[in-house]
Motif scaffolding. Structure first.
Motif, short mmCIF file in Angstrom:
data_model
loop_
_atom_site.label_atom_id
_atom_site.label_comp_id
_atom_site.label_asym_id
_atom_site.label_seq_id
_atom_site.Cartn_x
_atom_site.Cartn_y
_atom_site.Cartn_z
N HIS A 171 105.30 77.25 56.02
CA HIS A 171 105.94 78.43 56.60
C HIS A 171 105.39 79.72 55.99
O HIS A 171 105.48 80.79 56.62
N PHE A 172 104.82 79.63 54.78
CA PHE A 172 104.30 80.82 54.10
C PHE A 172 102.79 80.72 53.84
O PHE A 172 102.28 81.35 52.94
N LEU A 173 102.10 79.93 54.66
CA LEU A 173 100.65 79.81 54.56
C LEU A 173 100.03 79.99 55.94
O LEU A 173 100.58 79.52 56.94
N ASP A 174 98.88 80.67 55.98
CA ASP A 174 98.18 80.79 57.26
C ASP A 174 97.29 79.58 57.47
O ASP A 174 97.24 78.66 56.65
N LYS A 175 96.55 79.58 58.57
CA LYS A 175 95.74 78.41 58.91
C LYS A 175 94.61 78.17 57.93
O LYS A 175 94.04 77.06 57.88
N ASN A 176 94.28 79.19 57.13
CA ASN A 176 93.23 79.04 56.13
C ASN A 176 93.77 78.74 54.73
O ASN A 176 93.03 78.72 53.76
N GLY A 177 95.09 78.52 54.65
CA GLY A 177 95.69 78.18 53.37
C GLY A 177 96.00 79.37 52.48
O GLY A 177 96.35 79.20 51.32
N ARG A 178 95.86 80.58 53.03
CA ARG A 178 96.19 81.78 52.26
C ARG A 178 97.68 82.08 52.39
O ARG A 178 98.30 81.79 53.42
#
Length: 434
Positions: A355-362
């Motif tokens: 929920h708190f990560l984008d598709k690149n894991g940031r």
């Protein structure tokens, strides 16, 4: 004999329905937000599940919309349900919504004093004083971080004493944040078996007289709110808010990590990669540890520690949306519908750090992350709490593998009652040294 031939029960029934009719007509007047019709004297109590008031409020929102009126007894309460309307009240019109609503059970204790339950000019002075004092003691500076780091290492030593045996972490996890507050206010920490510290842990409110040093030269200022009783209650607020909320979040966080072994594995991987086993974790590591940061945020979102938020009150009559809220109206800007917004957090009932990560894991920020509330009366200790949660959880997982006593799939993460706070259920776990 009654001239109309009515019996006493019939007369009483007539009087009751007459009162009910007048009551209902009275509440239909004005421009308050809509809501269920209250009964005389008891209001809408019968329409609420007192074991889960937050759920009852959400059910009423489905019928009446994002703003509605209910009555608890004779007290009028306006409920705000959702991020947009909460932001409109607490941010866009924060000056009007910044007073504290009444909670009778806490009014008897706090008597409108301290930083949490005070009102008006008193609250402004106490909050300004508290923030200034915390900054002077190192809030937001490295000195505070060093105190948290020191306490995290002491926490590790206490956990090692359990020798990997099943342990209820409640007491130990309560000592750590309490000691941080002690180090700020008393300039010293306590050993976990210190008698005074144990007494303080059990009687925070009654024993805050230990904080007995004189404060600023304010006795000659007739407008000052800095009398000793008020300062004692402010200190008690710091202890309660700075100990219980962080302790409960840590306990709930460890329970959720136990429930999800895959999360623990990813945490260990990131800790080993960024920090290793020998260096003490620091707050600057957070920017290089998006997964751990996401876990900490998701723990706070998921546990929904203060589902109702603390009540606000309007400082004057105000036109809000298409309604009129009279001065003094108690307002509940609920946190549950914001933290569990399905558009912002897909599958909000699931614990998921993604929920708190984008598709690149940031790491991905969210305006809906509001466990500390928002606006002028948001938690004054937010920065300290966020630092503690990251450093305590990271240090624990750097040094230990958490092992459940039974099958992780059978771990219950539900609390029995949800009132003002969501408290984790009791449990045991094993701290296995890494």
């Amino acid at each position: 004999m009654d001239p109309w031939g009515l019996t006493t029960p019939a007369l009483l029934a007539c009087v009751f329905f007459l009162i009910l009719s007048i009551w209902i007509q009275g509440f239909k007047k004005g421009k308050l937000p809509p809501g269920p019709t209250p009964l005389p004297f008891i209001g809408n109590i019968l329409q609420l599940d007192l074991k889960n008031i937050a759920a009852s409020f959400s059910q009423l929102a489905e019928k009446y919309g994002p703003i509605y009126t209910i009555y608890i007894g004779t007290q009028r309460i306006v409920v705000l349900h959702g991020y947009n309307i909460m932001k409109e009240a607490l941010i866009d019109q924060g000056d009007v919504f910044m007073d504290r609503g009444d909670i009778p059970i806490f009014e008897d204790l706090a008597r409108g004093q301290g930083i949490v339950f005070s009102h008006g000019e008193r609250w402004k002075q106490i909050r300004r004083f508290s923030l200034m004092t915390l900054r002077n003691f190192g809030m937001g500076k490295r000195t505070i971080e060093e105190r948290v780091q020191e306490e995290a290492q002491c926490l590790v030593e206490e956990l090692k004493k359990t020798k990997g045996q099943p342990t209820d972490p409640t007491f130990i996890l309560g000592c750590a944040p309490c000691n941080v507050i002690c180090s700020i206010l008393f300039r010293d920490r306590f050993k976990y078996n210190d008698e005074k510290f144990l007494y303080l842990m059990n009687l925070l409110n009654e024993n805050f007289r230990l904080f007995n040093k004189p404060w600023t030269q304010e006795k000659d200022n007739p407008q000052s709110e800095f009398d000793m009783e008020n300062l004692i209650m402010t200190g008690a607020d710091l202890f309660i808010a700075g100990t219980e909320t962080t302790s409960s979040t840590l306990r709930y966080g460890l329970l959720l990590i136990l429930k999800h072994p895959e999360v623990q594995a990813k945490i260990h991987e990131e800790i080993d990669s960024v920090i290793g086993h020998n260096r003490v974790p620091s707050i600057k590591d957070r920017q290089d540890m998006p997964y751990v940061d996401a876990v900490v945020h998701e723990v706070q979102r998921f546990i929904n520690l203060l589902p109702l938020n603390l009540p606000h009150a309007v400082t004057r009559d105000i036109h809000f949306q298409q309604y009129v809220l009279p001065k003094g109206t108690t307002v509940y800007p609920l946190l549950t519908p914001v933290l569990y917004d399905s558009k912002e957090f897909p599958n909000p009932d699931q614990f998921d750090p993604q929920h708190f990560l984008d598709k690149n894991g940031r790491f991905k920020k969210s305006d809906h992350f509001t466990p500390f509330s928002i606006g002028k009366r948001s938690c004054a200790g937010e920065a300290l709490a966020r630092m503690e949660l990251f450093l305590f959880l990271t240090t624990i997982l750097q040094n230990f593998t958490l092992k459940s006593v039974g099958d992780p799939n059978e771990i219950s993460i539900k609390t029995n009652n949800v009132g003002f706070t969501s408290i984790p259920p009791p449990y045991q776990l094993c701290f296995l040294p890494r």
